[in-house]
Design an enzyme around this catalytic site. Structure first.
Site, PDB file in Angstrom:
ATOM      1  N   ASP A  92       0.864  -1.176   0.000  1.00 16.28           N
ATOM      2  CA  ASP A  92       0.000   0.000   0.000  1.00 16.28           C
ATOM      3  C   ASP A  92       0.904   1.229   0.000  1.00 16.28           C
ATOM      4  OD1 ASP A  92      -1.836   1.934   0.327  1.00 16.28           O
ATOM      5  OD2 ASP A  92      -2.866   0.985   2.009  1.00 16.28           O
ATOM      6  N   PHE A  93       0.950   1.879  -1.144  1.00 13.89           N
ATOM      7  CA  PHE A  93       1.992   2.864  -1.409  1.00 13.89           C
ATOM      8  C   PHE A  93       1.837   4.149  -0.620  1.00 13.89           C
ATOM      9  CE2 PHE A  93       5.490   3.247  -4.211  1.00 13.89           C
ATOM     10  CZ  PHE A  93       5.666   4.593  -4.470  1.00 13.89           C
ATOM     11  N   ARG A  94       0.616   4.564  -0.354  1.00 12.07           N
ATOM     12  CA  ARG A  94       0.429   5.898   0.221  1.00 12.07           C
ATOM     13  C   ARG A  94      -0.189   5.915   1.612  1.00 12.07           C
ATOM     14  NH1 ARG A  94      -1.610  10.429  -3.632  1.00 12.07           N
ATOM     15  NH2 ARG A  94      -3.102  10.491  -1.957  1.00 12.07           N
ATOM     16  N   ASN A 165      -6.024   2.687  -6.691  1.00  9.90           N
ATOM     17  CA  ASN A 165      -4.704   2.077  -6.792  1.00  9.90           C
ATOM     18  C   ASN A 165      -3.915   2.655  -7.961  1.00  9.90           C
ATOM     19  OD1 ASN A 165      -5.659   0.554  -4.712  1.00  9.90           O
ATOM     20  ND2 ASN A 165      -6.066  -1.264  -5.943  1.00  9.90           N
ATOM     21  N   ASP A 167      -1.231   0.838  -9.106  1.00 10.32           N
ATOM     22  CA  ASP A 167      -0.357  -0.281  -9.479  1.00 10.32           C
ATOM     23  C   ASP A 167      -0.599  -0.822 -10.881  1.00 10.32           C
ATOM     24  OD1 ASP A 167      -2.688  -1.902  -9.265  1.00 10.32           O
ATOM     25  OD2 ASP A 167      -2.319  -2.195  -7.124  1.00 10.32           O
ATOM     26  N   HIS A 184      -6.432   8.206  -8.230  1.00 10.71           N
ATOM     27  CA  HIS A 184      -5.186   8.734  -7.677  1.00 10.71           C
ATOM     28  C   HIS A 184      -4.039   8.626  -8.676  1.00 10.71           C
ATOM     29  CE1 HIS A 184      -6.934   8.034  -3.381  1.00 10.71           C
ATOM     30  NE2 HIS A 184      -7.509   9.023  -4.023  1.00 10.71           N
TER      31      HIS A 184
END
Ligand SMILES: [Zn+2]
Length: 380
Positions: A92-94, A165, A167, A184
Protein backbone atom coordinates in the site's frame (compact mmCIF):
# COMPACT_ATOMS: atom_id res chain seq x y z
CA UNK A 1 -42.72 21.35 -0.33
CA UNK A 2 -43.72 21.41 -3.97
CA UNK A 3 -40.85 19.30 -5.17
CA UNK A 4 -41.88 16.36 -3.02
CA UNK A 5 -43.99 14.75 -5.72
CA UNK A 6 -40.99 14.72 -7.98
CA UNK A 7 -38.77 12.87 -5.62
CA UNK A 8 -39.57 9.18 -6.03
CA UNK A 9 -38.88 9.40 -9.71
CA UNK A 10 -36.77 6.31 -10.18
CA UNK A 11 -39.65 4.02 -11.14
CA UNK A 12 -40.66 6.00 -14.24
CA UNK A 13 -37.08 6.71 -15.13
CA UNK A 14 -36.13 3.10 -15.07
CA UNK A 15 -37.31 2.29 -18.58
CA UNK A 16 -35.73 5.38 -20.10
CA UNK A 17 -32.11 4.57 -20.57
CA UNK A 18 -30.40 7.80 -21.53
CA UNK A 19 -27.99 6.09 -23.94
CA UNK A 20 -27.51 8.83 -26.55
CA UNK A 21 -26.45 11.55 -24.17
CA UNK A 22 -23.92 9.30 -22.52
CA UNK A 23 -21.52 9.91 -25.37
CA UNK A 24 -21.26 13.65 -24.83
CA UNK A 25 -18.92 13.48 -21.94
CA UNK A 26 -18.58 17.11 -20.99
CA UNK A 27 -22.01 18.44 -21.85
CA UNK A 28 -22.94 20.84 -19.09
CA UNK A 29 -26.54 19.66 -19.24
CA UNK A 30 -25.46 16.19 -18.22
CA UNK A 31 -23.39 17.55 -15.42
CA UNK A 32 -26.33 19.60 -14.27
CA UNK A 33 -28.68 16.63 -14.35
CA UNK A 34 -26.11 14.51 -12.52
CA UNK A 35 -25.88 17.23 -9.94
CA UNK A 36 -29.68 17.39 -9.69
CA UNK A 37 -29.89 13.64 -9.18
CA UNK A 38 -27.36 13.97 -6.43
CA UNK A 39 -29.21 16.81 -4.74
CA UNK A 40 -32.50 14.98 -5.12
CA UNK A 41 -31.05 11.90 -3.49
CA UNK A 42 -29.48 13.94 -0.74
CA UNK A 43 -32.68 15.83 0.05
CA UNK A 44 -34.93 12.83 -0.21
CA UNK A 45 -32.77 10.79 2.13
CA UNK A 46 -32.28 13.71 4.51
CA UNK A 47 -35.96 14.50 4.74
CA UNK A 48 -37.05 10.89 4.58
CA UNK A 49 -38.96 11.63 1.41
CA UNK A 50 -39.56 9.24 -1.43
CA UNK A 51 -39.93 5.55 -0.95
CA UNK A 52 -36.68 3.91 -1.82
CA UNK A 53 -37.36 0.85 -3.84
CA UNK A 54 -36.12 -2.39 -2.40
CA UNK A 55 -34.28 -3.96 -5.28
CA UNK A 56 -32.64 -6.96 -3.63
CA UNK A 57 -34.93 -9.76 -2.45
CA UNK A 58 -32.44 -10.47 0.34
CA UNK A 59 -29.54 -8.47 1.78
CA UNK A 60 -26.99 -11.21 1.15
CA UNK A 61 -24.51 -12.20 -1.50
CA UNK A 62 -27.20 -14.56 -2.85
CA UNK A 63 -29.59 -11.63 -3.16
CA UNK A 64 -26.98 -9.66 -5.12
CA UNK A 65 -26.27 -12.65 -7.38
CA UNK A 66 -29.98 -13.13 -8.15
CA UNK A 67 -30.24 -9.43 -8.98
CA UNK A 68 -27.27 -9.60 -11.39
CA UNK A 69 -28.64 -12.75 -12.99
CA UNK A 70 -32.11 -11.19 -13.36
CA UNK A 71 -30.77 -9.09 -16.23
CA UNK A 72 -32.02 -5.87 -14.64
CA UNK A 73 -28.56 -4.90 -13.59
CA UNK A 74 -26.53 -3.44 -16.45
CA UNK A 75 -24.53 -0.57 -15.01
CA UNK A 76 -22.30 -1.93 -12.30
CA UNK A 77 -19.71 0.40 -10.83
CA UNK A 78 -16.79 -1.06 -8.91
CA UNK A 79 -14.99 1.12 -6.38
CA UNK A 80 -11.72 -0.45 -5.34
CA UNK A 81 -8.74 0.25 -3.11
CA UNK A 82 -5.45 -1.20 -1.92
CA UNK A 83 -7.15 -4.28 -0.46
CA UNK A 84 -7.73 -5.77 -3.90
CA UNK A 85 -3.98 -5.76 -4.64
CA UNK A 86 -2.55 -7.04 -1.37
CA UNK A 87 -2.81 -10.66 -2.49
CA UNK A 88 -0.69 -9.65 -5.50
CA UNK A 89 2.04 -8.58 -3.11
CA UNK A 90 1.65 -4.89 -3.89
CA UNK A 91 2.44 -2.73 -0.88
CA UNK A 92 0.00 0.00 0.00
CA UNK A 93 1.99 2.86 -1.41
CA UNK A 94 0.43 5.90 0.22
CA UNK A 95 -1.81 5.03 3.10
CA UNK A 96 -0.47 5.63 6.59
CA UNK A 97 -0.57 2.69 8.97
CA UNK A 98 1.13 0.26 6.61
CA UNK A 99 4.57 0.71 8.06
CA UNK A 100 5.63 2.67 5.04
CA UNK A 101 6.03 5.98 6.79
CA UNK A 102 8.03 4.37 9.56
CA UNK A 103 10.47 3.19 6.88
CA UNK A 104 11.22 6.62 5.55
CA UNK A 105 13.74 7.79 8.13
CA UNK A 106 16.72 7.01 5.94
CA UNK A 107 15.58 9.56 3.38
CA UNK A 108 16.02 12.52 5.74
CA UNK A 109 12.65 14.00 4.94
CA UNK A 110 11.50 17.13 6.78
CA UNK A 111 8.33 15.11 7.59
CA UNK A 112 7.20 11.75 6.18
CA UNK A 113 4.42 12.98 3.88
CA UNK A 114 6.90 15.21 2.07
CA UNK A 115 7.91 12.25 -0.07
CA UNK A 116 4.53 12.44 -1.81
CA UNK A 117 4.28 16.21 -1.86
CA UNK A 118 4.61 17.80 -5.26
CA UNK A 119 6.54 20.91 -4.18
CA UNK A 120 9.06 18.85 -2.23
CA UNK A 121 9.37 16.34 -5.07
CA UNK A 122 10.21 19.01 -7.63
CA UNK A 123 13.14 20.14 -5.49
CA UNK A 124 14.19 16.75 -4.10
CA UNK A 125 13.01 13.90 -6.33
CA UNK A 126 15.62 11.40 -5.04
CA UNK A 127 13.72 10.04 -2.01
CA UNK A 128 10.60 9.33 -4.06
CA UNK A 129 12.51 7.40 -6.72
CA UNK A 130 14.53 5.50 -4.12
CA UNK A 131 11.28 4.45 -2.45
CA UNK A 132 9.74 3.58 -5.81
CA UNK A 133 12.68 1.26 -6.48
CA UNK A 134 12.41 -0.30 -3.04
CA UNK A 135 8.67 -0.92 -3.40
CA UNK A 136 8.63 -1.77 -7.09
CA UNK A 137 6.61 -4.99 -7.43
CA UNK A 138 8.65 -7.97 -8.59
CA UNK A 139 5.67 -9.06 -10.60
CA UNK A 140 2.51 -7.47 -11.92
CA UNK A 141 0.04 -10.30 -11.58
CA UNK A 142 -3.57 -9.25 -11.12
CA UNK A 143 -5.70 -11.01 -8.54
CA UNK A 144 -8.91 -13.03 -8.81
CA UNK A 145 -10.72 -9.83 -7.89
CA UNK A 146 -9.17 -7.94 -10.83
CA UNK A 147 -10.21 -10.71 -13.22
CA UNK A 148 -13.71 -10.76 -11.74
CA UNK A 149 -14.02 -7.13 -12.82
CA UNK A 150 -12.73 -8.08 -16.27
CA UNK A 151 -15.52 -10.68 -16.40
CA UNK A 152 -18.12 -8.04 -15.52
CA UNK A 153 -16.77 -6.07 -18.49
CA UNK A 154 -16.90 -9.10 -20.79
CA UNK A 155 -20.49 -9.80 -19.73
CA UNK A 156 -21.38 -6.23 -20.65
CA UNK A 157 -22.47 -5.13 -17.16
CA UNK A 158 -19.50 -3.06 -16.01
CA UNK A 159 -20.12 0.65 -16.35
CA UNK A 160 -16.83 1.70 -14.80
CA UNK A 161 -14.18 0.80 -12.29
CA UNK A 162 -13.09 3.61 -9.97
CA UNK A 163 -9.76 2.68 -8.47
CA UNK A 164 -7.60 4.34 -5.86
CA UNK A 165 -4.70 2.08 -6.79
CA UNK A 166 -1.73 3.20 -8.83
CA UNK A 167 -0.36 -0.28 -9.48
CA UNK A 168 -1.88 -0.62 -12.98
CA UNK A 169 -3.18 -4.15 -12.22
CA UNK A 170 -6.64 -3.29 -13.58
CA UNK A 171 -5.01 -2.59 -16.95
CA UNK A 172 -2.90 -5.75 -16.79
CA UNK A 173 -6.13 -7.69 -16.15
CA UNK A 174 -7.64 -6.28 -19.33
CA UNK A 175 -9.66 -3.23 -18.30
CA UNK A 176 -8.98 -0.41 -20.73
CA UNK A 177 -8.70 3.34 -20.32
CA UNK A 178 -12.39 3.79 -21.04
CA UNK A 179 -13.40 1.28 -18.34
CA UNK A 180 -11.26 2.89 -15.70
CA UNK A 181 -11.08 5.97 -13.55
CA UNK A 182 -7.70 5.96 -11.83
CA UNK A 183 -8.67 8.43 -9.15
CA UNK A 184 -5.19 8.73 -7.68
CA UNK A 185 -3.41 8.47 -10.99
CA UNK A 186 -1.23 5.64 -12.23
CA UNK A 187 2.33 4.47 -12.73
CA UNK A 188 1.31 3.25 -16.18
CA UNK A 189 2.31 6.55 -17.78
CA UNK A 190 4.65 9.38 -16.79
CA UNK A 191 4.99 12.95 -17.97
CA UNK A 192 7.63 15.63 -18.12
CA UNK A 193 6.74 18.11 -15.38
CA UNK A 194 7.46 21.14 -17.58
CA UNK A 195 4.14 22.74 -18.52
CA UNK A 196 5.50 23.73 -21.96
CA UNK A 197 6.62 20.18 -22.74
CA UNK A 198 4.55 17.48 -20.95
CA UNK A 199 6.16 14.70 -23.02
CA UNK A 200 4.71 11.29 -22.14
CA UNK A 201 6.80 8.27 -21.15
CA UNK A 202 5.73 4.67 -20.64
CA UNK A 203 6.17 2.27 -17.75
CA UNK A 204 9.14 0.43 -19.27
CA UNK A 205 11.02 3.69 -19.72
CA UNK A 206 10.31 4.73 -16.13
CA UNK A 207 11.21 1.29 -14.75
CA UNK A 208 14.56 1.38 -16.52
CA UNK A 209 15.33 4.80 -14.97
CA UNK A 210 14.23 3.72 -11.51
CA UNK A 211 16.34 0.57 -11.52
CA UNK A 212 19.44 2.27 -12.88
CA UNK A 213 19.18 4.88 -10.09
CA UNK A 214 18.86 7.62 -12.68
CA UNK A 215 16.62 10.53 -11.78
CA UNK A 216 14.27 10.45 -14.78
CA UNK A 217 14.85 13.50 -16.96
CA UNK A 218 12.98 14.45 -20.10
CA UNK A 219 15.04 13.71 -23.21
CA UNK A 220 13.46 16.69 -24.94
CA UNK A 221 13.83 19.44 -22.35
CA UNK A 222 15.78 17.90 -19.43
CA UNK A 223 13.04 18.64 -16.92
CA UNK A 224 12.06 16.07 -14.33
CA UNK A 225 9.74 13.24 -15.40
CA UNK A 226 7.12 12.12 -12.88
CA UNK A 227 4.86 9.07 -12.89
CA UNK A 228 1.23 10.15 -13.32
CA UNK A 229 0.29 9.36 -9.76
CA UNK A 230 -1.48 12.09 -7.85
CA UNK A 231 0.79 13.67 -5.28
CA UNK A 232 -0.44 15.66 -2.32
CA UNK A 233 -0.95 19.18 -3.59
CA UNK A 234 -2.04 18.00 -7.02
CA UNK A 235 -5.59 17.85 -8.35
CA UNK A 236 -7.36 14.62 -9.07
CA UNK A 237 -7.66 13.85 -12.77
CA UNK A 238 -10.40 15.92 -14.45
CA UNK A 239 -11.98 12.71 -15.76
CA UNK A 240 -12.68 11.66 -12.19
CA UNK A 241 -15.10 14.55 -11.75
CA UNK A 242 -16.71 14.51 -15.19
CA UNK A 243 -17.26 10.74 -15.19
CA UNK A 244 -18.47 10.68 -11.62
CA UNK A 245 -21.34 13.01 -12.46
CA UNK A 246 -22.31 10.86 -15.43
CA UNK A 247 -21.84 7.43 -13.92
CA UNK A 248 -23.20 7.39 -10.40
CA UNK A 249 -26.78 8.55 -11.01
CA UNK A 250 -27.10 5.74 -13.57
CA UNK A 251 -25.44 3.04 -11.49
CA UNK A 252 -27.67 0.06 -10.69
CA UNK A 253 -25.23 -1.87 -8.50
CA UNK A 254 -22.25 -0.50 -6.63
CA UNK A 255 -19.57 -3.01 -5.63
CA UNK A 256 -17.02 -1.64 -3.17
CA UNK A 257 -13.92 -3.76 -2.63
CA UNK A 258 -10.77 -3.52 -0.59
CA UNK A 259 -11.09 0.04 0.59
CA UNK A 260 -11.69 1.47 4.01
CA UNK A 261 -13.40 4.51 2.44
CA UNK A 262 -11.27 6.93 4.41
CA UNK A 263 -9.86 9.08 1.63
CA UNK A 264 -11.96 11.90 0.18
CA UNK A 265 -13.36 12.70 -2.29
CA UNK A 266 -13.28 9.01 -3.25
CA UNK A 267 -15.14 7.87 -0.13
CA UNK A 268 -18.09 10.20 -0.75
CA UNK A 269 -18.87 8.47 -4.05
CA UNK A 270 -20.96 5.83 -2.26
CA UNK A 271 -23.52 8.57 -1.55
CA UNK A 272 -23.83 9.51 -5.21
CA UNK A 273 -25.82 6.51 -6.41
CA UNK A 274 -29.61 6.63 -6.44
CA UNK A 275 -31.48 5.83 -3.28
CA UNK A 276 -32.56 2.43 -4.49
CA UNK A 277 -29.21 1.34 -5.90
CA UNK A 278 -27.93 -1.71 -3.99
CA UNK A 279 -24.40 -1.46 -2.59
CA UNK A 280 -22.23 -4.49 -1.94
CA UNK A 281 -19.13 -4.18 0.20
CA UNK A 282 -16.50 -6.92 -0.02
CA UNK A 283 -13.86 -6.13 2.56
CA UNK A 284 -12.11 -7.49 5.64
CA UNK A 285 -14.20 -5.20 7.85
CA UNK A 286 -17.39 -3.22 7.65
CA UNK A 287 -16.75 0.31 6.54
CA UNK A 288 -18.46 3.35 5.09
CA UNK A 289 -21.26 3.32 7.63
CA UNK A 290 -22.96 6.61 8.38
CA UNK A 291 -21.45 8.69 11.11
CA UNK A 292 -24.24 8.87 13.71
CA UNK A 293 -23.67 12.56 14.43
CA UNK A 294 -23.54 13.56 10.77
CA UNK A 295 -26.57 11.36 10.22
CA UNK A 296 -28.54 13.36 12.79
CA UNK A 297 -27.57 16.55 11.01
CA UNK A 298 -28.84 15.09 7.79
CA UNK A 299 -25.50 14.43 6.15
CA UNK A 300 -25.75 10.70 5.98
CA UNK A 301 -25.13 8.92 2.74
CA UNK A 302 -23.20 6.29 4.63
CA UNK A 303 -24.01 2.64 4.39
CA UNK A 304 -26.42 0.78 6.59
CA UNK A 305 -25.91 -2.97 6.78
CA UNK A 306 -27.49 -3.86 10.07
CA UNK A 307 -30.16 -1.46 11.28
CA UNK A 308 -33.91 -2.16 11.09
CA UNK A 309 -34.03 0.29 8.21
CA UNK A 310 -31.35 -1.48 6.16
CA UNK A 311 -32.78 -2.17 2.71
CA UNK A 312 -30.01 -2.14 0.13
CA UNK A 313 -26.52 -2.47 1.64
CA UNK A 314 -24.80 -5.84 1.86
CA UNK A 315 -21.50 -6.48 3.62
CA UNK A 316 -19.54 -9.60 2.73
CA UNK A 317 -16.66 -9.84 5.16
CA UNK A 318 -13.79 -11.67 3.50
CA UNK A 319 -10.75 -11.07 1.35
CA UNK A 320 -11.60 -9.54 -2.00
CA UNK A 321 -10.51 -12.70 -3.83
CA UNK A 322 -12.68 -14.97 -1.68
CA UNK A 323 -15.65 -12.61 -1.97
CA UNK A 324 -15.37 -12.46 -5.76
CA UNK A 325 -15.04 -16.24 -6.00
CA UNK A 326 -18.10 -16.71 -3.80
CA UNK A 327 -20.11 -14.26 -5.89
CA UNK A 328 -18.87 -15.85 -9.12
CA UNK A 329 -19.95 -19.23 -7.77
CA UNK A 330 -23.47 -17.97 -7.05
CA UNK A 331 -23.60 -16.42 -10.52
CA UNK A 332 -22.55 -19.67 -12.16
CA UNK A 333 -19.31 -18.05 -13.37
CA UNK A 334 -16.82 -19.73 -11.07
CA UNK A 335 -15.28 -22.21 -13.51
CA UNK A 336 -15.00 -19.48 -16.13
CA UNK A 337 -13.33 -17.11 -13.67
CA UNK A 338 -10.86 -19.74 -12.48
CA UNK A 339 -9.99 -20.65 -16.06
CA UNK A 340 -9.43 -16.98 -16.91
CA UNK A 341 -7.13 -16.47 -13.90
CA UNK A 342 -5.16 -19.62 -14.72
CA UNK A 343 -4.76 -18.75 -18.37
CA UNK A 344 -3.75 -15.14 -17.72
CA UNK A 345 -1.31 -16.00 -14.94
CA UNK A 346 0.36 -18.57 -17.18
CA UNK A 347 0.65 -15.94 -19.90
CA UNK A 348 2.24 -13.45 -17.49
CA UNK A 349 4.63 -16.09 -16.13
CA UNK A 350 5.88 -17.00 -19.58
CA UNK A 351 6.29 -13.32 -20.42
CA UNK A 352 8.27 -12.77 -17.23
CA UNK A 353 10.43 -15.76 -17.99
CA UNK A 354 11.27 -14.37 -21.42
CA UNK A 355 12.18 -11.02 -19.90
CA UNK A 356 14.33 -12.62 -17.22
CA UNK A 357 16.08 -14.82 -19.76
CA UNK A 358 17.01 -11.88 -21.91
CA UNK A 359 17.99 -9.88 -18.82
CA UNK A 360 20.25 -12.62 -17.52
CA UNK A 361 21.82 -13.04 -20.97
CA UNK A 362 22.58 -9.34 -20.89
CA UNK A 363 23.87 -9.56 -17.34
CA UNK A 364 26.01 -12.60 -18.15
CA UNK A 365 27.57 -10.77 -21.06
CA UNK A 366 28.28 -7.83 -18.77
CA UNK A 367 29.62 -10.15 -16.08
CA UNK A 368 32.03 -11.92 -18.39
CA UNK A 369 33.50 -8.61 -19.47
CA UNK A 370 33.55 -7.09 -15.98
CA UNK A 371 34.10 -10.41 -14.16
CA UNK A 372 31.27 -9.64 -11.74
CA UNK A 373 28.49 -12.05 -10.80
CA UNK A 374 25.11 -11.16 -12.30
CA UNK A 375 22.85 -9.68 -9.69
CA UNK A 376 19.92 -11.99 -9.06
CA UNK A 377 16.60 -10.17 -9.40
CA UNK A 378 14.36 -10.34 -6.38
CA UNK A 379 11.36 -12.58 -6.97
CA UNK A 380 7.87 -11.47 -5.95
ZN1 LIG B 1 10.13 17.82 -21.26
Amino acid sequence: MSGASELPKREEEEEVTPEPEEQSDDSSEDEASGEMDFLRNLFSSTLGLGSAEKVLDELTLDGVARYINSGKCKNIICMVGAGISTSAGIPDFRSPGTGLYANLQKYNLPYPEAIFQIDYFKKHPEPFFALAKELYPGQFKPTICHYFMKMLKDKGVLRRCYTQNIDTLERVAGLEGEDLIEAHGTFYTSHCVSFCCRKEYNLDWMKEKIFSDDIPKCDKCSSLVKPDIVFFGENLPVRFFTSMKMDFPRCDLLIIMGTSLQVQPFASLVGRVSKSCPRLLINMEKTGQADPLLGMLGFGGGMDFDSDKAYRDVAHISTCDDGCLALADLLGWKAELEALVKQEHARIDSQDKKEKDSESKGAAAKASSASAAPEPKAEE
